[in-house]
Design a protein around this motif. Structure first.
Motif, PDB file in Angstrom:
ATOM      1  N   GLY A 105       0.823  -1.319   0.117  1.00 59.52           N
ATOM      2  CA  GLY A 105      -0.090  -0.132  -0.071  1.00 59.52           C
ATOM      3  C   GLY A 105       0.695   1.207   0.127  1.00 59.52           C
ATOM      4  N   ARG A 106       1.828   1.496   0.915  1.00 65.10           N
ATOM      5  CA  ARG A 106       2.650   2.707   0.977  1.00 65.10           C
ATOM      6  C   ARG A 106       3.430   2.733  -0.304  1.00 65.10           C
ATOM      7  N   LYS A 107       3.996   1.733  -0.787  1.00 60.56           N
ATOM      8  CA  LYS A 107       4.982   1.724  -1.977  1.00 60.56           C
ATOM      9  C   LYS A 107       3.972   2.153  -3.304  1.00 60.56           C
ATOM     10  N   LEU A 108       2.747   1.750  -3.319  1.00 60.69           N
ATOM     11  CA  LEU A 108       1.687   2.041  -4.398  1.00 60.69           C
ATOM     12  C   LEU A 108       1.271   3.410  -4.270  1.00 60.69           C
ATOM     13  N   GLU A 109       1.050   3.945  -3.118  1.00 57.47           N
ATOM     14  CA  GLU A 109       0.824   5.235  -2.910  1.00 57.47           C
ATOM     15  C   GLU A 109       2.098   6.398  -3.357  1.00 57.47           C
ATOM     16  N   GLN A 110       3.448   6.004  -3.083  1.00 58.79           N
ATOM     17  CA  GLN A 110       4.531   6.461  -3.660  1.00 58.79           C
ATOM     18  C   GLN A 110       4.625   6.743  -5.122  1.00 58.79           C
ATOM     19  N   ILE A 111       4.428   5.563  -5.884  1.00 60.25           N
ATOM     20  CA  ILE A 111       4.264   5.387  -7.298  1.00 60.25           C
ATOM     21  C   ILE A 111       3.174   6.235  -7.795  1.00 60.25           C
ATOM     22  N   GLN A 112       1.936   6.354  -7.196  1.00 65.35           N
ATOM     23  CA  GLN A 112       0.996   7.255  -7.633  1.00 65.35           C
ATOM     24  C   GLN A 112       1.318   8.678  -7.353  1.00 65.35           C
ATOM     25  N   GLN A 113       2.050   9.032  -6.215  1.00 68.93           N
ATOM     26  CA  GLN A 113       2.289  10.366  -6.196  1.00 68.93           C
ATOM     27  C   GLN A 113       3.511  10.761  -6.983  1.00 68.93           C
ATOM     28  N   PHE A 114       4.434   9.866  -7.294  1.00 71.93           N
ATOM     29  CA  PHE A 114       5.939  10.070  -8.169  1.00 71.93           C
ATOM     30  C   PHE A 114       5.056  10.464  -9.643  1.00 71.93           C
ATOM     31  N   CYS A 115       4.330   9.299 -10.041  1.00 77.96           N
ATOM     32  CA  CYS A 115       3.577   9.457 -11.466  1.00 77.96           C
ATOM     33  C   CYS A 115       3.129  10.853 -11.744  1.00 77.96           C
ATOM     34  N   GLN A 116       2.185  11.666 -11.018  1.00 77.54           N
ATOM     35  CA  GLN A 116       1.668  12.817 -11.310  1.00 77.54           C
ATOM     36  C   GLN A 116       2.383  13.899 -11.543  1.00 77.54           C
ATOM     37  N   PHE A 117       3.832  13.818 -11.376  1.00 76.60           N
ATOM     38  CA  PHE A 117       4.710  14.936 -11.827  1.00 76.60           C
ATOM     39  C   PHE A 117       5.345  14.626 -12.951  1.00 76.60           C
ATOM     40  N   LEU A 118       5.332  13.383 -13.564  1.00 77.34           N
ATOM     41  CA  LEU A 118       6.075  13.181 -14.919  1.00 77.34           C
ATOM     42  C   LEU A 118       5.223  13.616 -15.885  1.00 77.34           C
ATOM     43  N   PRO A 119       6.251  14.361 -17.044  1.00 76.99           N
ATOM     44  CA  PRO A 119       5.639  14.917 -18.201  1.00 76.99           C
ATOM     45  C   PRO A 119       4.927  13.938 -19.100  1.00 76.99           C
ATOM     46  N   VAL A 120       3.681  14.515 -19.903  1.00 75.33           N
ATOM     47  CA  VAL A 120       3.225  13.385 -20.710  1.00 75.33           C
ATOM     48  C   VAL A 120       4.079  13.695 -22.168  1.00 75.33           C
ATOM     49  N   GLY A 121       4.076  12.539 -22.699  1.00 77.42           N
ATOM     50  CA  GLY A 121       4.947  12.539 -23.982  1.00 77.42           C
ATOM     51  C   GLY A 121       5.197  11.212 -24.595  1.00 77.42           C
TER      52      GLY A 121
END
Length: 406
Positions: A105-121
């Motif tokens: 759960g905690r790792k999944l949350e970290q991935i979710q938060q990390f991905c929200q700032f990755l640029p779309v391309g």
């Protein structure tokens, strides 16, 4: 305070942090083991002496309590931006439960938060130090880019490949050590490299090699700064190299000592282990006449779940210490508890400088990337309460489009 740094603000904050660490180095460079009395000014000593173990434990996990307790003694420290919280410009990315099943759960949350700032391309993605490729698998499911995940453990690669095949994802695995020529060979210019909590030398190798090759984008959350190949830290940037703040591997470890996930049972076991070790050292010092602290090697945890007397006898055998027959074990047990309290008091001050040390290291990495021609953004990708390692570097070559994530 701002939770994003770009441009000249990166160097400006680096100079502020370096100056603060130099100003207060007598506090965080202190080696606490074996210190018998609080060594600082009377008012600070009195403040520390008034705190119970429970209060010290709560203090250690709360930046807000630290500020309330110590701002008067270290005002410049609490003027720094510490990046405790992420700026949520967009809702965290979510995936179907069947795709994220098996990710803690905690790792999944970290991935979710990390991905929200990755640029779309449309850049192909390289996942550095991938493990089972959880981050890469979810990125492959969310976009159209192909994902390459590099990991040195064959079993993890096999597990990751099976999951990618099951879900029909464009994710392939390269089984290689990222520090080897085979690992470095996966880097190419037209690439978006992601690394969530890559340890020490592994993320340093990425920054050096990717910048040399000219990878278009880097998104790196560093971790475990002390896991390096040298006994002392070798700065990356010219600005940090000109600083006179030489850091040992042990001092780098201080930067990652913060925990927000340790349960009550784990905390209690640590208290027992440390207090028993201190009790034994008090006994050793009395018998041998050598007051300098002498650490025991790492021991199996079961020794701290049994009898205190059994541990003392085992520890003595490890250091070839002959014990007298009339030991007052209860007295030494109490001495160990008192020494543990003193250690927590000392660490309450030392731990104030964990975040400045981490900022110093992250900003050095950011300055290095700027030197290599990247536009760089430093930000918190999630709140500190989710993981203390919540800092992330976003970098894109200055000749390319600016970093949309920042």
């Amino acid at each position: 305070m701002a939770n994003i740094l770009t441009g000249d603000a990166i160097a400006s904050l680096f100079f502020d942090v370096a100056a603060l660490l130099k100003r207060y180095e007598a506090y965080w460079r202190l080696h606490p083991m074996g210190i018998k009395t609080l060594p600082w000014q009377p008012a600070l000593n009195a403040q520390l002496s008034s705190l119970t173990l429970a209060e010290l434990s709560a203090l250690d996990q709360s930046p807000q309590l630290q500020a309330a307790c110590f701002r008067h003694f270290f005002p410049a420290l609490f003027e720094l931006p510490f990046f405790w919280h992420a700026d949520s410009a967009a809702p965290p990315v979510t995936w179907p439960f069947w795709l994220s099943n098996g990710i803690a759960g905690r790792k999944l949350e970290q991935i979710q938060q990390f991905c929200q700032f990755l640029p779309v391309g449309d850049l192909p993605i390289l996942e550095w130090c991938a493990g089972k490729g959880h981050l890469g698998r979810l990125l492959a499911a969310a976009g159209t880019q192909s994902v390459t995940s590099i990991e040195w453990q064959p079993a993890l690669c096999q597990d990751g490949e099976q999951l990618a095949t099951r879900f029909g994802l464009q994710q392939r695995f390269v089984q290689a050590d990222v520090l080897s020529p085979a690992g470095q060979a996966v880097l190419t210019p037209a690439q978006q490299v992601v690394a969530l909590h890559a340890c020490g030398e592994l993320h340093l190798a990425l920054l050096r090699s990717a910048s040399q090759i000219g990878c278009q984008q880097l998104h790196v959350s560093p971790c475990c700064y002390h896991l390096i190949s040298h006994d002392t830290y070798v700065p990356l940037s010219r600005i940090a190299q000109a600083s006179d703040l030489a850091l040992t591997r042990q001092e780098l470890k201080l930067a990652v000592q913060g925990q927000v996930t340790a349960g009550e049972r784990i905390a209690r076991l640590r208290e027992i282990e440390v207090s028993w070790r201190l009790a034994y050292d008090a006994l050793r010092a009395h018998i041998s006449g050598e007051p300098a602290y002498q650490p025991l090697p790492s021991l199996p945890k079961h020794w701290f779940s049994g009898a205190f007397t059994d541990f003392i006898q085992f520890a003595a055998a490890q250091q070839h210490l002959v014990l007298p027959t009339d030991i007052d074990f209860e007295s030494y047990h109490q001495q160990g508890q008192q020494a543990y309290l003193r250690l927590q008091q000392l660490d309450a001050v030392r731990h104030l400088f964990r975040r400045p040390l981490e900022l110093y290291l992250v900003l050095d990495r950011a300055l290095f990337l700027q030197q290599q021609g990247y536009e760089v953004c430093v930000r918190a990708f999630c709140d500190y309460e989710l993981t203390p390692r919540n800092l992330c570097l976003h970098a894109t070559l200055a000749t390319k489009a600016s970093i949309k994530a920042c």
